[in-house]
Design an enzyme around this catalytic site. Structure first.
Site, PDB file in Angstrom:
ATOM      1  CB  VAL A 119      -0.845   0.214   0.950  1.00  0.00           C
ATOM      2  CG1 VAL A 119      -2.165   1.594   1.573  1.00  0.00           C
ATOM      3  CG2 VAL A 119      -1.997  -1.679   1.135  1.00  0.00           C
ATOM      4  CD  GLU A 120       3.400   4.464  -4.126  1.00  0.00           C
ATOM      5  OE1 GLU A 120       4.198   5.228  -4.980  1.00  0.00           O
ATOM      6  OE2 GLU A 120       3.135   3.083  -5.444  1.00  0.00           O
ATOM      7  CB  VAL A 121       0.479   6.149   1.829  1.00  0.00           C
ATOM      8  CG1 VAL A 121      -0.956   7.617   2.305  1.00  0.00           C
ATOM      9  CG2 VAL A 121      -0.837   5.376   2.340  1.00  0.00           C
TER      10      VAL A 121
END
Length: 127
Positions: A119-121
């Site tokens: 998960v890339e924020v």
């Protein structure tokens, strides 16, 4: 045909409680349950949550826990986001790093959810 945006995706999880703790508790998404179906809402998008492979049909041919790699765009300075994630004990894997998003340069922090999904924020820097 003119495709405009993604409406929803499906996440298959091995552990609903841990999945919800990550996306709802850590990332601030809103959990809604209706008729035994679970979803996480944010902005104009949602993640449907399946607790078994192919729980609702039709489904992906080979649904697998931990196979997603997704990027979420957030508001605010990336440094503030990192501090918030660290304060919540987030499993930060990498970041802050410069990447390229759909609309240009982004600054990103990478996490793994309890199922191993990447998960890339990210944020688009102010211009």
């Amino acid at each position: 045909m003119n495709i405009k945006r993604i409406d929803h995706i499906v996440i298959t999880t091995q552990d609903l409680k841990r999945c919800l703790a990550f996306y709802e508790g850590l990332l601030g998404m809103e959990h809604r349950e209706k008729n035994g179906r679970h979803a996480l809402h944010f902005g104009s998008t949602k993640f449907n949550i399946h607790v078994r492979k192919g729980e609702f049909q039709p489904a992906a041919k080979y649904p697998t826990c931990g196979s997603l790699d997704l990027c979420l765009i957030a508001d605010g300075p990336i440094e503030d986001i990192r501090r918030e994630l660290e304060a919540k004990g987030a499993p930060i894997e990498l970041g802050i790093v410069e990447r390229t998003g759909a609309q240009g340069r982004i600054d990103s922090i990478y996490l793994r959810d309890p199922d191993g999904n990447l998960v890339e924020v990210s944020v688009y820097p102010q211009r």
